[in-house]
Scaffold this motif. Sequence first.
Motif, PDB file in Angstrom:
ATOM      1  N   GLN A 104     -10.290   6.593 -11.052  1.00 28.98           N
ATOM      2  CA  GLN A 104      -8.941   6.047 -10.966  1.00 28.98           C
ATOM      3  C   GLN A 104      -8.115   6.374 -12.199  1.00 28.98           C
ATOM      4  O   GLN A 104      -6.957   5.985 -12.275  1.00 28.98           O
ATOM      5  CB  GLN A 104      -8.986   4.521 -10.797  1.00 28.98           C
ATOM      6  N   LEU A 105      -8.696   7.103 -13.131  1.00 26.24           N
ATOM      7  CA  LEU A 105      -8.032   7.338 -14.405  1.00 26.24           C
ATOM      8  C   LEU A 105      -7.430   8.732 -14.510  1.00 26.24           C
ATOM      9  O   LEU A 105      -6.264   8.886 -14.862  1.00 26.24           O
ATOM     10  CB  LEU A 105      -9.023   7.117 -15.547  1.00 26.24           C
ATOM     11  N   LEU A 106      -8.216   9.761 -14.183  1.00 26.78           N
ATOM     12  CA  LEU A 106      -7.817  11.130 -14.481  1.00 26.78           C
ATOM     13  C   LEU A 106      -7.603  12.013 -13.257  1.00 26.78           C
ATOM     14  O   LEU A 106      -6.895  13.002 -13.336  1.00 26.78           O
ATOM     15  CB  LEU A 106      -8.871  11.804 -15.384  1.00 26.78           C
ATOM     16  N   TYR A 107      -8.231  11.683 -12.138  1.00 25.65           N
ATOM     17  CA  TYR A 107      -8.112  12.523 -10.953  1.00 25.65           C
ATOM     18  C   TYR A 107      -6.967  11.994 -10.101  1.00 25.65           C
ATOM     19  O   TYR A 107      -7.143  11.153  -9.233  1.00 25.65           O
ATOM     20  CB  TYR A 107      -9.423  12.527 -10.159  1.00 25.65           C
ATOM     21  N   LEU A 108      -5.776  12.493 -10.391  1.00 29.67           N
ATOM     22  CA  LEU A 108      -4.560  12.003  -9.742  1.00 29.67           C
ATOM     23  C   LEU A 108      -4.057  12.996  -8.694  1.00 29.67           C
ATOM     24  O   LEU A 108      -4.242  14.202  -8.853  1.00 29.67           O
ATOM     25  CB  LEU A 108      -3.472  11.756 -10.786  1.00 29.67           C
ATOM     26  N   PRO A 109      -3.419  12.475  -7.618  1.00 30.01           N
ATOM     27  CA  PRO A 109      -3.169  11.058  -7.365  1.00 30.01           C
ATOM     28  C   PRO A 109      -4.412  10.339  -6.855  1.00 30.01           C
ATOM     29  O   PRO A 109      -5.247  10.923  -6.168  1.00 30.01           O
ATOM     30  CB  PRO A 109      -2.091  11.096  -6.277  1.00 30.01           C
ATOM     31  N   VAL A 110      -4.523   9.064  -7.220  1.00 31.23           N
ATOM     32  CA  VAL A 110      -5.606   8.220  -6.725  1.00 31.23           C
ATOM     33  C   VAL A 110      -5.375   7.989  -5.234  1.00 31.23           C
ATOM     34  O   VAL A 110      -4.298   7.561  -4.823  1.00 31.23           O
ATOM     35  CB  VAL A 110      -5.638   6.875  -7.473  1.00 31.23           C
ATOM     36  N   THR A 111      -6.377   8.289  -4.438  1.00 28.52           N
ATOM     37  CA  THR A 111      -6.229   8.173  -2.991  1.00 28.52           C
ATOM     38  C   THR A 111      -6.743   6.817  -2.504  1.00 28.52           C
ATOM     39  O   THR A 111      -7.155   5.974  -3.292  1.00 28.52           O
ATOM     40  CB  THR A 111      -7.001   9.299  -2.290  1.00 28.52           C
ATOM     41  N   LYS A 112      -6.713   6.638  -1.199  1.00 27.13           N
ATOM     42  CA  LYS A 112      -7.181   5.404  -0.575  1.00 27.13           C
ATOM     43  C   LYS A 112      -6.430   4.190  -1.114  1.00 27.13           C
ATOM     44  O   LYS A 112      -7.024   3.161  -1.451  1.00 27.13           O
ATOM     45  CB  LYS A 112      -8.690   5.227  -0.765  1.00 27.13           C
ATOM     46  N   CYS A 113      -5.127   4.342  -1.200  1.00 30.85           N
ATOM     47  CA  CYS A 113      -4.259   3.252  -1.657  1.00 30.85           C
ATOM     48  C   CYS A 113      -3.146   3.095  -0.626  1.00 30.85           C
ATOM     49  O   CYS A 113      -2.195   3.888  -0.601  1.00 30.85           O
ATOM     50  CB  CYS A 113      -3.676   3.576  -3.028  1.00 30.85           C
ATOM     51  N   PRO A 114      -3.250   2.119   0.259  1.00 32.50           N
ATOM     52  CA  PRO A 114      -2.272   1.963   1.335  1.00 32.50           C
ATOM     53  C   PRO A 114      -0.823   1.884   0.864  1.00 32.50           C
ATOM     54  O   PRO A 114       0.062   2.473   1.499  1.00 32.50           O
ATOM     55  CB  PRO A 114      -2.705   0.656   2.013  1.00 32.50           C
ATOM     56  N   ARG A 115      -0.579   1.162  -0.207  1.00 29.33           N
ATOM     57  CA  ARG A 115       0.797   1.027  -0.677  1.00 29.33           C
ATOM     58  C   ARG A 115       1.342   2.374  -1.147  1.00 29.33           C
ATOM     59  O   ARG A 115       2.499   2.716  -0.858  1.00 29.33           O
ATOM     60  CB  ARG A 115       0.888   0.001  -1.818  1.00 29.33           C
ATOM     61  N   PHE A 116       0.514   3.156  -1.831  1.00 29.54           N
ATOM     62  CA  PHE A 116       0.954   4.469  -2.290  1.00 29.54           C
ATOM     63  C   PHE A 116       1.189   5.401  -1.102  1.00 29.54           C
ATOM     64  O   PHE A 116       2.151   6.174  -1.086  1.00 29.54           O
ATOM     65  CB  PHE A 116      -0.074   5.075  -3.243  1.00 29.54           C
ATOM     66  N   GLU A 117       0.315   5.331  -0.105  1.00 34.78           N
ATOM     67  CA  GLU A 117       0.503   6.147   1.098  1.00 34.78           C
ATOM     68  C   GLU A 117       1.828   5.801   1.780  1.00 34.78           C
ATOM     69  O   GLU A 117       2.531   6.692   2.274  1.00 34.78           O
ATOM     70  CB  GLU A 117      -0.667   5.934   2.052  1.00 34.78           C
ATOM     71  N   LYS A 118       2.156   4.530   1.783  1.00 35.67           N
ATOM     72  CA  LYS A 118       3.425   4.096   2.367  1.00 35.67           C
ATOM     73  C   LYS A 118       4.601   4.646   1.567  1.00 35.67           C
ATOM     74  O   LYS A 118       5.604   5.105   2.142  1.00 35.67           O
ATOM     75  CB  LYS A 118       3.474   2.567   2.413  1.00 35.67           C
ATOM     76  N   LEU A 119       4.493   4.619   0.260  1.00 32.68           N
ATOM     77  CA  LEU A 119       5.544   5.163  -0.599  1.00 32.68           C
ATOM     78  C   LEU A 119       5.721   6.654  -0.362  1.00 32.68           C
ATOM     79  O   LEU A 119       6.842   7.172  -0.394  1.00 32.68           O
ATOM     80  CB  LEU A 119       5.219   4.898  -2.071  1.00 32.68           C
ATOM     81  N   GLN A 120       4.613   7.359  -0.133  1.00 32.62           N
ATOM     82  CA  GLN A 120       4.694   8.793   0.131  1.00 32.62           C
ATOM     83  C   GLN A 120       5.422   9.063   1.447  1.00 32.62           C
ATOM     84  O   GLN A 120       6.233   9.990   1.546  1.00 32.62           O
ATOM     85  CB  GLN A 120       3.291   9.400   0.166  1.00 32.62           C
ATOM     86  N   GLU A 121       5.142   8.256   2.451  1.00 29.63           N
ATOM     87  CA  GLU A 121       5.838   8.401   3.732  1.00 29.63           C
ATOM     88  C   GLU A 121       7.336   8.164   3.550  1.00 29.63           C
ATOM     89  O   GLU A 121       8.169   8.905   4.091  1.00 29.63           O
ATOM     90  CB  GLU A 121       5.268   7.420   4.748  1.00 29.63           C
ATOM     91  N   GLU A 122       7.672   7.148   2.773  1.00 29.32           N
ATOM     92  CA  GLU A 122       9.083   6.844   2.528  1.00 29.32           C
ATOM     93  C   GLU A 122       9.750   7.955   1.722  1.00 29.32           C
ATOM     94  O   GLU A 122      10.926   8.266   1.942  1.00 29.32           O
ATOM     95  CB  GLU A 122       9.200   5.506   1.797  1.00 29.32           C
ATOM     96  N   THR A 123       9.002   8.540   0.800  1.00 23.64           N
ATOM     97  CA  THR A 123       9.545   9.622  -0.020  1.00 23.64           C
ATOM     98  C   THR A 123       9.955  10.804   0.838  1.00 23.64           C
ATOM     99  O   THR A 123      11.055  11.370   0.675  1.00 23.64           O
ATOM    100  CB  THR A 123       8.510  10.082  -1.062  1.00 23.64           C
TER     101      THR A 123
END
Length: 408
Positions: free
Chosen positions: A143-162
């Motif tokens: 969760q520190l260096l390998y970005l983007p951190v996956t398996k994060c529902p809120r982030f996935e939602k933000l990506q869809e909105e983006t």
Amino acid sequence: MRPPGPAALLTLASLLLGPAAAAKELKLALLVFRHGDRSPIETFPNDPYQESAWPQGFGQLSQLGMKQHYELGKYLRKRYSTLLNSTYHRNEVYVQSTDIDRTLMSAMINLAALFPPEGSSLWNPQILWQPIPVHTVPISQEQLLYLPVTKCPRFEKLQEETLMSKEYQNLVSPYKDFIATLPALSGLHIKDLSGIWNKIYDPLFCEKTHNFTLPPWATPDTIAKLKELSKISLMSTFAIYKRKEKARLQGGILVKNIIDHFKNVANGSSKKKLIIYSGHDTTIGGLQIALDVFNGKLPPYAACHIMELYLENGQYNIEMYYRNDTQQDPYPLTLPGCTTSCPLKQFTELVSPIITEDWSKECFGLSEDQVLRIALAAFCLSSGVLVVLLFILFRYGPCRKRNPYHSI
């Protein structure tokens, strides 16, 4: 009258500069760098150069990449000659890499130049190298260096909105006709810009670097457009839309880690002098976008984001630099709202909007009850408790009583 000697000139210089210049002391250097040159991670179906065309296969550090990191290590040895001992000491140095061959190897080669053995550390006169630990964790736990951190529902939602946002559409719109031509040329079904970045632009860039003959359609203009779309892909991942909220779920995790290291040195609980993180272009991009100091360009191989903690007149300050060109000195980065030499306290306050204290809660939108249940489940599984017992606990145990959605 004789001219003043060297000692007198030094005394005069110190008087003119004042005590502040002499009082500045580097206490900790924290580096985040990208791995060196590599083969493509993957490529498009119509590419005549598939994995067999590369000596070690896809995604592997090349000899050029090894040379790049050895050069960076030599530069760092020179930059930190007064901060570091001439020999490696485990209490002063910590190195962590993503669990990927090219980042692990880049860190190891960098350390070979940074800490060449001498004196008691010279264990074999015929091998001017010494083993230095490079720590890592499995990608599934990273969760520190390998970005983007996956398996994060809120982030996935933000990506869809983006992807639906006006800001993103305005950036991509001029390239729609160009993007429409790529499937026929590459044989690749284009789903999003990340596919263009990873499966078309990147392999062509690698092939050009290693003097492969590019397909006729890969003209300079085409390469330039692919590069621009790759940059937009990076920006869409970490910025363009709701940058600060994305940062809390991505690069802000690394920012918090860095601040914690600086605070530990400042309060005397850590003796570390050098911390190295070996990562990827997205590691540096995610960090710099979170800090709002990104220069808008894809981080090149062996790029190095430098953060240094200084003690000056009783105050701890942070200075940031970026080395993205071996022919030039690193250039300073200034955190918006502060000066180039930013007080640690002020730096911490300015980055507080992108730091989360409970990543799981923000990422998954979990209640305290759900967090407790997941933690309890993980504990039971790691302890080897039968799944049946876990089911009974959830159905009849205390977790059930705290579930507001259970119908009685």
